[in-house]
Enzyme design. Structure first.
Site, PDB file in Angstrom:
ATOM      1  N   HIS A   1     -43.454  -4.635 -41.752  1.00  0.00           N
ATOM      2  CA  HIS A   1     -44.453  -4.907 -40.709  1.00  0.00           C
ATOM      3  C   HIS A   1     -45.604  -3.897 -40.703  1.00  0.00           C
ATOM      4  O   HIS A   1     -46.531  -4.035 -39.907  1.00  0.00           O
ATOM      5  CB  HIS A   1     -43.765  -4.896 -39.346  1.00  0.00           C
ATOM      6  N   ASP A   2     -45.541  -2.879 -41.552  1.00  0.00           N
ATOM      7  CA  ASP A   2     -46.631  -1.897 -41.641  1.00  0.00           C
ATOM      8  C   ASP A   2     -47.412  -2.036 -42.941  1.00  0.00           C
ATOM      9  O   ASP A   2     -48.378  -1.326 -43.177  1.00  0.00           O
ATOM     10  CB  ASP A   2     -46.065  -0.463 -41.610  1.00  0.00           C
TER      11      ASP A   2
ATOM     12  N   GLU B   1     -36.414   5.460 -41.648  1.00  0.00           N
ATOM     13  CA  GLU B   1     -37.801   5.435 -42.120  1.00  0.00           C
ATOM     14  C   GLU B   1     -38.151   6.901 -42.319  1.00  0.00           C
ATOM     15  O   GLU B   1     -38.353   7.629 -41.357  1.00  0.00           O
ATOM     16  CB  GLU B   1     -38.737   4.789 -41.093  1.00  0.00           C
TER      17      GLU B   1
ATOM     18  N   ASP C   1     -36.790   4.659 -36.698  1.00  0.00           N
ATOM     19  CA  ASP C   1     -38.243   4.765 -36.800  1.00  0.00           C
ATOM     20  C   ASP C   1     -38.713   6.208 -36.904  1.00  0.00           C
ATOM     21  O   ASP C   1     -38.234   7.074 -36.161  1.00  0.00           O
ATOM     22  CB  ASP C   1     -38.827   4.129 -35.525  1.00  0.00           C
TER      23      ASP C   1
ATOM     24  N   ASP D   1     -34.070  -1.723 -34.089  1.00  0.00           N
ATOM     25  CA  ASP D   1     -34.991  -0.623 -34.388  1.00  0.00           C
ATOM     26  C   ASP D   1     -34.747   0.482 -33.368  1.00  0.00           C
ATOM     27  O   ASP D   1     -34.709   0.213 -32.169  1.00  0.00           O
ATOM     28  CB  ASP D   1     -36.427  -1.151 -34.266  1.00  0.00           C
TER      29      ASP D   1
END
Ligand code: GLC
Length: 552
Positions: free
Chosen positions: A332-333, A259, A202, A103
């Site tokens: 994970h969100d 993202e 990210d 990430d």
């Protein structure tokens, strides 16, 4: 049919498994997952058939946002292990032919990063300009941060504020500063030199801010307005994104998945086209269908399958037109997909397979989030104190501020909390699910004694799906074939075919709680997958709720 993926586009060939390291496996049994814990479970992943793992942030961090607040890009968080542990993991993965992507969090750092600490203690330090400080007695504008409250935090002892799009412990980096950008590029290249295969990047659409820093009309009773209008995908971002690609990713032919919320379909070719900034991006247009705006969970929608289908089709068409997609139903969100997409009484292993099969064969690289392959559902919590995630806590209090009762606010948070997918991975039915001997940092989901990796039919189904996409006679079609949606069917049926050299493979899913009758022009020749036990034959058949079939 032989594999026709160009070497340069190697990432089209992958099936990616996302690991949330804090919750995956605790090798030292202290209740927190770690790198050696991942290493211990590589055989599990190999058996499933995935080819790449994406590990959420493992770098030095005070963990205010579970690692998305990095204090040292070059250090490993001691909770997760050491650099030696990482190198060993990389080595083991190489042996098993599993690639690693990490990430990359470069919109902000932790306030405990050395740069930010320098910026605070010395106004004249060069690091002051690595962040966004504005002088004044009051916050410069009324923008609301993604995790609630103003985006501006007062500097102690000064008439000055710094900007944070996310938490106040995540100050935004000033991408206008060339030296800062160079430092980031060097850091990225150091990781690529180590032999990782790429990055998930990210919040990358936030790196350019609108330079006017002007207030906007409030959109909530807190008098603030979402900062997204002025900080997400702003004009000029293309200069930074091109430079980022040229100075780093491109040199290594690594895979990058951005993202990238807030990007219109008309701009997709800039992002993922032939000379795009990234190999692929996550498209959130249908992922966030249950809430009006990704970060305000009390703004629930009464979405229908028809709307979901229409968004999915638009998304796939845009991705196909411009480049390549990163397909996912969980991360994970997000809450667990089985809880989000399937009506309460139908949240069974078969339905988990149904929604799995619906998205897995879309055109693009499939991503699987840990536990998704087990058919996990959301956790049930009856007190806000049981939550760890900062945005869950913020949404609870914002819900109340907006006039909802505590019970209602808790209900919104239970449905949407990021902690839903962050519960420890249930490996077996022993105490703490084999994740750790010691109490885990976050409660397990209640179902873990029956929903775990031992004898799990959803796991077996995911294994089959991966096999079909990766190693079967129809792999090339499923990987590289074009996608076309069928329109003359019930609103509840999501149906598409993948086509290569005239050969077609069909995927039909009933995304609803009612049984649907289907008529197709040509008889089914061969069924590759059927999530339910009822037989599907001929030209006319019934699909029971959440049933999905893959056929020729
Ligand atoms: C991304 C991450 C999320 C994190 C945020 C701030 O949206 O996926 O987990 O909180 O960025 O870094």
């Amino acid at each position: 049919m032989k594999n026709i993926i160009n070497k340069k586009d190697w990432w089209k060939d992958e099936v990616i498994y996302q690991i949330y390291p804090k919750s995956f496996n605790s090798s030292n049994n202290n209740g927190v997952g770690d790198l050696n814990g991942i290493k211990e479970k590589l055989f599990y992943l190999k058996e499933l058939g995935i080819t790449t793992i994406w590990i959420c942030p493992i770098f030095t961090s005070p963990m205010a946002d579970n690692g998305y607040d990095i204090a040292d890009f070059d250090g490993i968080n001691p909770q997760f292990g050491t650099m030696k542990d990482f190198d060993n993991l990389l080595k083991e993965c190489k042996k098993l032919k599993i690639k690693i992507i990490l990430d990359l969090v470069i919109n902000h750092t932790s306030d405990e990063h050395r740069w930010f600490k320098q910026a605070l203690c010395d106004k004249n330090s060069k690091y002051r300009d690595y962040y966004i400080f504005k002088e004044g007695k009051h916050p410069p504008n009324n923008w609301r941060s993604i995790f609630g409250g103003s985006v501006w935090e007062k500097v102690v002892g000064e008439d000055c504020y710094y900007l944070h799009i996310f938490d106040k412990k995540q100050p935004d980096l000033n991408w206008e500063n060339k030296q800062l950008r160079e430092e980031l590029y060097q850091m990225i290249n150091r990781w690529l030199e180590k032999g990782i295969s790429g990055f998930r990047i990210d919040s990358i659409t936030f790196i350019k801010k609108n330079a006017d820093y002007k207030s906007l009309p409030a959109d909530g009773i807190d008098g603030l307005v979402t900062c997204k209008h002025k900080t997400r995908n702003q004009p000029g971002i293309e200069v930074f994104l091109n430079e980022l690609k040229e100075k780093t990713f491109e040199k290594y032919n690594c895979m990058t998945v951005g993202e990238a919320p807030g990007v219109n379909y008309t701009e997709f070719s800039n992002f993922i086209g032939k000379d795009g900034y990234f190999s692929m991006i996550f498209d959130f247009h249908y992922a966030d269908i249950d809430v009006e705006s990704g970060s305000d969970w009390f703004k629930r929608t009464n979405w229908t399958t028809k709307e979901f289908k229409s968004l999915l089709i638009k998304s796939q068409q845009a991705l196909q037109k411009s480049g390549w997609g990163a397909n996912f139903i969980e991360n994970h969100d997000q809450p667990r997909a089985l809880s989000k997409l399937v009506k309460k009484d139908f949240q069974t292993p078969e339905s988990a397979m149904g929604i799995g099969s619906m998205y897995f064969f879309l055109r693009g690289t499939p991503f699987i989030y840990q536990g998704q392959e087990l058919g996990m559902i959301n956790a049930k919590r009856d007190n806000i104190k049981q939550f760890d995630d900062i945005s869950s806590i913020d949404n609870f209090y914002r819900g109340i501020e907006e006039g909802f009762s505590e019970k209602e606010a808790l209900n919104f948070v239970n449905m949407r909390s990021r902690d839903n997918s962050r519960t420890p991975m249930p490996w077996d039915n022993t105490k703490y699910g084999g994740f750790s001997n010691y109490k885990p940092w976050l409660e397990m989901t209640e179902e873990y004694p029956s929903v775990n990796t031992i004898k799990n039919t959803v796991f077996d189904f995911y294994k089959k799906m991966i096999f079909l996409r990766q190693n079967s006679k129809i792999s090339s079609i499923l990987k590289t074939g074009s996608i076309q949606f069928l329109s003359d069917l019930s609103d509840n049926i999501i149906a598409y075919y993948r086509e290569l050299y005239g050969e077609k493979i069909y995927s039909f899913t009933n995304l609803s709680p009612t049984t649907e009758e289907i008529t197709i022009p040509k008889e089914i020749i061969k069924i590759y997958l059927n999530t339910h036990t009822n037989k599907v034959l001929g030209k006319q058949f019934k699909l029971v709720p959440y049933q999905s079939i893959l056929f020729k």
